[in-house]
Write an enzyme that holds these catalytic residues in place. Structure first.
Site, mmCIF file in Angstrom:
data_model
loop_
_atom_site.group_PDB
_atom_site.id
_atom_site.type_symbol
_atom_site.label_atom_id
_atom_site.label_comp_id
_atom_site.label_asym_id
_atom_site.label_seq_id
_atom_site.Cartn_x
_atom_site.Cartn_y
_atom_site.Cartn_z
ATOM 1 N N ASN A 189 0.825 -1.212 0.000
ATOM 2 C CA ASN A 189 0.000 0.000 0.000
ATOM 3 C C ASN A 189 0.859 1.262 0.000
ATOM 4 O O ASN A 189 0.496 2.263 -0.622
ATOM 5 C CB ASN A 189 -0.948 -0.001 1.204
ATOM 6 C CG ASN A 189 -2.104 -0.965 1.016
ATOM 7 O OD1 ASN A 189 -2.001 -1.931 0.255
ATOM 8 N ND2 ASN A 189 -3.194 -0.738 1.701
ATOM 9 N N GLU A 192 1.873 1.743 -3.416
ATOM 10 C CA GLU A 192 0.674 2.214 -4.134
ATOM 11 C C GLU A 192 0.511 3.735 -3.949
ATOM 12 O O GLU A 192 0.238 4.464 -4.919
ATOM 13 C CB GLU A 192 -0.530 1.447 -3.577
ATOM 14 C CG GLU A 192 -1.888 1.884 -4.042
ATOM 15 C CD GLU A 192 -2.986 1.132 -3.282
ATOM 16 O OE1 GLU A 192 -2.905 -0.104 -3.151
ATOM 17 O OE2 GLU A 192 -3.929 1.792 -2.802
#
Ligand code: NAP
Length: 470
Positions: A189, A192
């Site tokens: 994440n 990301e």
């Protein structure tokens, strides 16, 4: 009736879609949800006619399961997971497997794992990426826990995971012990966040700076998605830029309020990187950019008093677009180099034995950061599993070297126009710092010794030194 292969607790967005995915792949699933009316609606709706059976209590759920019993918790991360574990535990036997498939903080998973292992249970902290669609049609799955638990779960997880286009391999692997799965999901994440911020900064430069309209930018992103930048995030960016607002007729993206929200996994990545001493400036810049964006009222007020250059670009647009493409690819590599290096440092710190080639391999499909680049990263770590930094792989070294002029040009342009590029700038600074034999930390050490007698080491002799600088 035959027993169910797995029980799922929590029929929210992710739980329901995972249940449908598991059932579609040939498994009987038993389900339970705290709010029973939601479970009934599911059983009578999407689950009707399928091998999905409800339960009105935890004992009823357990009674439906094959042994050893596998129970997947898909509840809100945090106290709901602890509450769920406490409520289910009295009905579990040694050898049973409890899985937390939410976005739990990895240190919580470490704690739960130690406590449950002491009671003879297997606890699997499992990162799942891909959102609602991924959960239904094939997510990237990052399970941590014991090898025995992995052996028991692998037949289901391998079936429901996304399959990579290149070789059809399922995007799941045993990540490592205890909290390793949730740790790797957290770093996923963080990466990301960085990917999204780099794209946003390029969009800002080309849109606000070069004045390219959203529809034209959509075409540019579409074209980029056919080359080395091919990825889910580039693909959806093109779709977003093409979408028209039904109310105003303008590009919808321009009507979206510019305050980015976050749920915490990016922040956890930064916090942990500080804890273990891993430099990830591009992920940090992405987290900070979201925080900065959230100060909307302050920014609006400041925009009226703080002056800067005109953001209007007057140079060669086509050349800037081409440089932007190369700069985005180079900065993406630099950001992945940081993320993978964080995983390597964390692996040693927490004894996770992470296989970086395997991790890049299972990120090739199903998850939000899926991209053509991940196949190349897999290959780099397969060539050299001990690679200390992705930038030292020949292919990646050349890829960045040949694009660094473009990245420098894009940054110079952004700086000249007064367009913020925290993530792009941090990516290049990481490259320049990492390749510097000598950094100005000598001055920092001298200052520390000056005001705090913190001592320093010399470049020409062993030992610890202190100087009375005045
Ligand atoms: N949405 C995504 O794209 C996504 C992607 C990856 C991971 N995740 C993670 O997956 C997990 C589930 O997310 P979601 O989007 O499915 O959430 P959601 O739609 O909000 O559903 C939450 C579920 O948790 C249950 N729950 C909450 N508190 C509970 C408690 N104290 N005791 C028992 N059950 C409780 C709810 O039951 P009730 O129906 O009774 O309220 C509901 O079934 C989260 O950790 C999330 O971060 C989500």
């Amino acid at each position: 009736m035959a027993k169910a292969s797995i029980g799922v607790v929590g029929l929210g967005v992710m739980g329901r879609n995972l249940v449908l995915n598991i059932e579609r792949n040939g498994f009987h699933v038993a389900v339970y949800n705290r709010t029973q009316s939601k479970m009934q609606a599911f059983l009578q709706g999407e689950a009707a006619g399928k091998h999905i059976t409800g339960s009105d209590s935890y004992p009823a759920l357990m009674a439906q399961l094959e042994k050893p019993r596998c129970v997947l918790l898909m509840v809100t991360a945090g106290s709901a997971v602890d509450a769920g574990i406490e409520e289910i535990k009295p009905f579990l036997e040694p050898g049973d497997i409890l899985i937390d498939g939410g976005n739990s903080y990895f240190m919580d998973t470490e704690r739960r794992s130690l406590a449950l292992t002491a009671e003879g249970l297997h606890f699997v902290g499992m990162g799942v990426s891909g959102g609602e669609e991924g959960a239904l049609w094939g997510p990237s799955i990052m399970p941590g826990g014991t090898p025995e638990a992995w052996q028991a779960l692998a037949p289901i997880l391998r079936k429901i995971a996304a399959k990579a286009e290149e070789d059809g391999e399922p995007c799941v692997t045993h990540i490592g012990p205890r909290g390793a799965g949730h740790y790797v999901k957290t770093v996923h994440n963080g990466i990301e966040y960085a990917d999204m911020q780099l794209i946003a900064e390029i969009y800002d430069l080309l849109s606000r700076g070069a004045g390219l309209p959203a529809a034209e930018l959509a075409g540019i992103f579409d074209e980029w998605n056919r080359g080395e930048l091919r990825s889910y995030l580039i693909e959806i960016t093109a779709k977003i830029l093409r979408r028209t607002d039904e109310i105003t007729g303008k590009p919808l993206v321009e009507m979206v309020l510019d305050e980015a929200q976050q749920k915490g996994t990016g922040k956890w990545t930064s916090q942990n990187a500080f804890d273990i001493g891993a430099p990830i400036p591009t992920i940090n810049a992405a987290v900070e950019s979201r925080i900065l964006s959230s100060l909307k009222a302050e920014r609006v007020a400041a925009s009226r008093v703080l002056r800067g250059p005109s953001p209007r670009f007057t140079g060669d647009r086509a050349a800037l677009v081409e440089a932007a493409r190369a700069a985005l690819y180079a900065s993406k590599i630099l950001s992945y180099a940081q993320g993978m290096s964080l995983l390597r440092i964390a692996s040693a710190e927490y004894d996770y034995h992470l296989d970086l080639a395997e991790i890049a391999r299972i990120w090739r499909a199903g998850c939000i950061i899926r991209a053509g680049l991940l196949g190349d990263i897999t290959a780099a770590y397969r060539r050299n599993p001990a690679l200390s930094n992705l930038l030292l792989d020949d292919a990646f070294r050349q890829a960045v070297e040949s694009r660094q002029a473009a990245l420098r040009h894009v940054l110079q342009t952004a700086i000249g126009l007064g367009i913020p590029a925290l993530a792009l700038g941090s990516a290049l600074a990481y490259y320049d710092a990492y390749r510097s034999e000598r950094l100005p930390a000598n001055l920092t050490q001298a200052q520390r010794d000056f005001f705090g007698a913190h001592t320093y080491r010399r470049v020409d002799q062993e030992g610890i030194f202190h100087t009375d600088w005045e």
